[in-house]
Design an enzyme around this catalytic site. Structure first.
Site: not given
Ligand code: GLC
Length: 606
Positions: A53, A57, A61, A130, A230, A284, A356-357
């Site tokens: 950051d 905030d 960013d 992304d 995605d 993905e 991140h998932d």
């Molecule tokens: C993918 C992303 C995830 C998101 C989902 C819906 O799996 O990596 O973070 O919540 O798609 O867009």
């Protein structure tokens, strides 16, 4: 030129000079036969909300990423994949996009984004954006116009008329609950495979496909180097929306995972906007098999560079992800070996354990307490010595771990919040209170990956001067970059060496062979790269996934002559014998010396 920059250049020079002679090119790629940059690359994933950051905030960013570009460069990676920074109401941390061509205020503005792109490019680091086009936010103009049935927009999403009391089918959302919501304005149901604020785009409509292509081209024209796409294998839904077989987990998945027209849509997209092989297009693709993957990335596939498959991170799940078991190493090896050999001649692998998932791989597959550093290094060794393109998620190269979520107030992720609500608040739920689900949250929740980057032992780990949007992992006082930098034995320094190792062709292109497949605690394999008129380049990798020491008898067919230690997280002998004694979580990479002609093969490379 910085150190990392010159290391990268060395890799590239190698790529240009060395590849031509190995005779493997045509089979190594699904595309034009060139050895594209992304095959030698290591990609670093930045989750901007939690990275740095700059304005107090509490939310990371773009200026924060810019401030940390030198760190990324210093690791020696070749590209950054930036999670969504587009305008979004943030119901799903930016995966609900309301304007594809604008930067969300919380992250800055387009000028900041352009500066970030330039700062990366100046350091020879590419930028991957992304691409979220299975769905938009319900605040996107397209959806607003669609719900008002304005002209061509009427058919931009999946709408089904009917009675508000009867859902079109039994499909479920990935975040729990039904995949259909009733819209009072249009008086119809709309489909959302994720949150109700994320309506699915109707790819059957050629205008939707054209609009997506135009948007992608707009970003390519701004100089990006690729897309992480995605849930791209969800974009095709069968006409008539047939019911799913309820026993299959996420109900309906068999109809929309790799749906009926997905290859038609993707090959059209690849032909029109991604035809240049130098654009990295990583899809993905939850639920894909090796054969499915070939149809996306193989020689006769749609044209993606690679996919993220999930088998190796979901195999231990029971009825749902919340019911994760203890991962069994033998099964884990089998899965990764299957992908290694399955795509060896036709396609390309992505290599990841974190994103991140996912919860932190270190907490799941390693020992994040007594052997935190060693097991973090071991897991990194795995992803950097298999065939494919390694992806390093932020914090991974520090050995960051899962975090405590003491009360439900600490949870931020929509998926986890839905889960707690359905388990605790719903009278049919299986839990009496948060205490009953806390372990599941702390083991598998996506928030584990999303706690702020731990830069230093300053307040909030140096992530923000304000109140962080999600709590910092309390272990930041010991696990942080500042400390790691000053410690030559840190995970950070080890990752730099690992990333450098990718300069060795054998680790990029060598054939994979799994050794001792049934060994319960050792993951061992060889990589071999045949070269015309030269001795083969070889690698032997041995990883002890255990708190106990383990001995490994190198199988008869494997030559240890000529191998030398290239990297270890322990004190391993420089030259391997036929029996290797590995300490807890010890990782060793043995390599033949750099390629030389057969005649001089005995002499070490100078
Ligand atoms: C993918 C992303 C995830 C998101 C989902 C819906 O799996 O990596 O973070 O919540 O798609 O867009």
């Amino acid at each position: 030129m910085s150190g990392a920059n010159s290391r990268r250049s060395e890799r590239r020079a190698h790529e240009q000079s060395g590849r031509a002679s190995d005779g493997r090119e045509a089979s190594m790629t699904g595309g034009a036969g060139e050895h594209q940059w992304w095959k030698d690359a290591v990609v670093y994933q930045v989750y901007p909300q939690s990275f740095q950051d700059s304005d107090g905030d509490g939310v990371g960013d773009l200026q924060g990423v810019i401030d940390r570009v030198d760190y990324i460069d210093d690791l020696g990676v070749d590209a950054v994949w930036l999670n969504p920074v587009y305008e979004s109401p943030q119901h799903d941390n930016g995966y609900d996009i309301s304007d594809y061509r604008a930067i969300d205020d919380r992250y800055g503005n387009m000028a900041d984004w352009e500066r970030l792109r330039d700062e990366l490019h100046e350091r020879d680091v590419r930028l991957i954006m992304d691409l979220v086009v299975n769905h938009t936010s319900d605040q996107h103009e397209w959806f607003q116009r669609s719900r008002r049935e304005e002209g061509a927009y009427a058919d931009y999403y999946h709408w089904v008329e009917g009675s508000p009391d009867e859902r079109p089918n039994n499909w479920e959302s990935a975040f729990g609950g039904p995949a259909w919501s009733w819209d009072d304005e249009r008086e119809a149901w709309y489909l959302h495979l994720f949150d109700e604020s994320q309506p699915d785009l109707n790819w059957r409509n050629p205008e939707v496909r054209a609009a997506v292509r135009e948007m992608m081209q707009w970003w390519l024209d701004r100089g990006i180097d690729g897309f992480r796409m995605d849930v791209i294998n969800f974009i095709s839904k069968p006409a008539g929306y047939p019911d799913g077989a309820p026993e299959l987990g996420m109900s309906g998945a068999e109809h929309f995972f790799n749906g009926p027209r997905v290859h038609e849509y993707l090959s059209e997209l690849c032909e029109e906007v991604l035809a240049d092989d130098e654009i990295l297009a990583v899809g993905e693709t939850p639920g894909v098999s090796v054969d499915d993957a070939k149809r996306y990335v193989g020689r006769d596939g749609d044209g993606l560079s690679m996919v993220f498959q999930f088998e190796h991170v979901t195999f231990d799940h029971g009825d749902s992800k919340w019911d994760a078991g203890d991962p069994d190493l033998v099964e884990f090896k089998q899965i990764l070996a299957k992908w290694q050999t399955g795509l060896a001649d036709d396609g390309w692998n992505s290599l990841y354990l974190n994103n991140h998932d996912q919860p932190r791989a270190l907490s799941r597959f390693g020992n994040d307490e007594e052997y935190r550093r060693k097991s973090a290094k071991l897991l990194g060794t795995l992803t950097h010595t298999l065939g494919g393109t390694p992806f390093v998620f932020q914090g991974e190269a520090l050995g960051m771990t899962n975090a405590p979520f003491e009360s439900r107030d600490a949870i931020r992720d929509v998926e986890a919040l839905n889960y707690v609500e359905s388990a605790v608040d719903d009278p049919d739920g299986h839990a009496d209170s948060y205490a009953d689900v806390r372990e599941a949250i702390e083991t598998v929740s996506r928030d584990n990956a999303r706690t702020p980057m731990q830069w230093s032992d300053d307040e909030h780990a140096g992530f923000t001067d304000g109140e962080p949007w999600i709590d910092v992992n309390p272990n930041y006082e010991t696990v942080n970059l500042e400390r790691a930098r000053s410690d030559p034995d840190s995970v950070f320094h080890y990752y730099r060496e690992l990333i450098d190792l990718r300069e060795r062709d054998v680790l990029v292109d060598g054939d994979f062979e799994l050794l001792a497949p049934d060994h319960p605690s050792l993951f061992a394999y060889t990589r071999t790269l045949e070269r015309e008129d030269e001795n083969p380049e070889r690698a032997l990798v041995v990883l002890n996934f255990d708190d106990e020491p383990t001995a490994f008898a190198v199988p008869d067919g494997v030559t240890v002559d000529g191998l030398e230690l290239a990297l270890t997280n322990d004190d391993a002998p420089v030259v391997p014998g036929r029996s290797l004694d590995l300490g807890p979580w010890e990782a060793r990479v043995y390599l033949t010396s750099r390629p030389t002609t057969a005649r001089t093969a005995d002499q070490p490379d100078q």
